[in-house]
Design an enzyme around this catalytic site. Sequence first.
Site, PDB file in Angstrom:
ATOM      1  N   ASP A 104     -50.277 -20.922 -39.729  1.00 17.31           N
ATOM      2  CA  ASP A 104     -51.017 -20.224 -40.520  1.00 17.31           C
ATOM      3  C   ASP A 104     -52.325 -19.788 -39.603  1.00 17.31           C
ATOM      4  OD1 ASP A 104     -53.168 -19.282 -42.160  1.00 17.31           O
ATOM      5  OD2 ASP A 104     -53.309 -21.347 -43.254  1.00 17.31           O
TER       6      ASP A 104
ATOM      7  N   GLU B  62     -60.824 -15.775 -40.566  1.00 17.09           N
ATOM      8  CA  GLU B  62     -60.076 -15.913 -41.893  1.00 17.09           C
ATOM      9  C   GLU B  62     -60.379 -17.324 -42.672  1.00 17.09           C
ATOM     10  OE1 GLU B  62     -57.210 -16.181 -45.142  1.00 17.09           O
ATOM     11  OE2 GLU B  62     -57.651 -17.477 -43.493  1.00 17.09           O
ATOM     12  N   GLU B  63     -60.164 -18.248 -41.985  1.00 16.21           N
ATOM     13  CA  GLU B  63     -60.272 -19.720 -42.585  1.00 16.21           C
ATOM     14  C   GLU B  63     -61.662 -19.944 -43.228  1.00 16.21           C
ATOM     15  OE1 GLU B  63     -57.741 -20.984 -43.792  1.00 16.21           O
ATOM     16  OE2 GLU B  63     -56.018 -20.332 -42.240  1.00 16.21           O
TER      17      GLU B  63
ATOM     18  N   HIS C  36     -51.689 -26.031 -44.083  1.00 19.02           N
ATOM     19  CA  HIS C  36     -52.829 -26.535 -43.571  1.00 19.02           C
ATOM     20  C   HIS C  36     -52.810 -27.967 -43.122  1.00 19.02           C
ATOM     21  CE1 HIS C  36     -56.236 -23.603 -45.112  1.00 19.02           C
ATOM     22  NE2 HIS C  36     -55.211 -22.897 -44.481  1.00 19.02           N
TER      23      HIS C  36
ATOM     24  N   ASP D 186     -49.662 -13.092 -43.936  1.00 13.31           N
ATOM     25  CA  ASP D 186     -50.300 -14.532 -43.988  1.00 13.31           C
ATOM     26  C   ASP D 186     -49.122 -15.498 -44.508  1.00 13.31           C
ATOM     27  OD1 ASP D 186     -51.915 -16.556 -43.523  1.00 13.31           O
ATOM     28  OD2 ASP D 186     -53.752 -15.630 -44.379  1.00 13.31           O
TER      29      ASP D 186
ATOM     30  N   HIS E  38     -54.568 -12.960 -39.188  1.00 13.31           N
ATOM     31  CA  HIS E  38     -55.721 -13.660 -38.427  1.00 13.31           C
ATOM     32  C   HIS E  38     -55.268 -14.770 -37.405  1.00 13.31           C
ATOM     33  CE1 HIS E  38     -55.507 -17.919 -40.719  1.00 13.31           C
ATOM     34  NE2 HIS E  38     -54.962 -17.218 -41.735  1.00 13.31           N
TER      35      HIS E  38
HETATM   36 CO    CO Z   1     -55.125 -20.720 -43.940  1.00 12.27          CO
HETATM   37 ZN    ZN Z   2     -53.908 -17.933 -43.294  1.00  6.77          ZN
END
Ligand code: CO
Ligand code: ZN
Length: 333
Positions: free
Chosen positions: A166, A196-197, A305, A219, A62
């Site tokens: 990420d 995606e998030e 994150h 990922d 992503h």
């Molecule tokens: Co993420």
């Molecule tokens: Zn991710």
Amino acid sequence: MKDLIGKLVDVYGPSGHEGQVRALIEGLARDAADEIRTDAMGNLIALKRGTGGGKRIMIAAHMDEIALIVSYVDKKGFLRVGRVGGVFLPTLIGSQVRFANGVTGVVAREKWLTGGSTSQLPKWEEVYIDVGATSPEDAPVGVGDVGVFVQPFADLGTRIVGKAMDDRVGCAIALQALRTMGESPNDVYFCFTVQEEVGTRGALVSAFGVEPEVGVAIDVTDTGDTPESQPMSVSLGEGPAIKVMDSGFLTHPGVKDWMIGSAERLDIPYQLEVLLAGSTDARAIQTSRAGVPAGCISIPTRYVHTQSEMVDMGDVEGSVRLLVDLVTQPVTF
Ligand code: CO
Ligand code: ZN
């Protein structure tokens, strides 16, 4: 490879606004792909056509990153915010965000320097962004504008750090596999997905578009190797993690064995991953159409994150080797 990751993480690309990331990847993928297109939602799909007799494989990484979205501008020009994806409060106050138009803001909180404000977590309603404005008219951004973390890419040697590792590290791995893989019987669709998030939305529609027979997400995953972290059997530097389960997904047993078989044949160190919170594009691929066997290669990542997500270059290189082997061998299950 470090340069490629560094370039990718520094680009602006919150969920729903992946255009700059897509343009960068498209430029780097064009020569290696037999076909390249962008679908209605913004997923970039690069096809490497097979020599025949193989399967249709979908690889998903992503492009989007977590962000803050402006929900309201108050009389004094302070911006109230909501989250786009899983932004955590404990890492937020004092950080900077950058908007699409280049405006930078400071993330701050109400009750600054009043009792406990620097030692207690704020509530989301207490968080705001200060862009240096004094009124709504004066504010250079407004409702609906989206800011991503500002944090320069850092090269620590074997380990590297950046915002949006990420999943730009996954994009870099997929891109590198596309550019270095040789001939394959399989038609391989490298999908650089959007949104995606906010719930693996891009991967879902690209799985309908591509109609894969096998799906693999690339990922990040958490690790259990920092001081008093949650017990988790994944560490930085011990190789790519082959996902067994996460909170939204159980790997197809055939896909899991296919991945393990490849890692063992090539002597790539690997780890098995059980992630108790979080999921990936693999879930969306698996549950598309009448179901697609799917799995996930996870890159062990510390501080997922936050503004400073850390990965190990050995794990990255191992992931590229594993992915190239998977997509170039006959799929046997
Ligand atoms: Co993420
Ligand atoms: Zn991710």
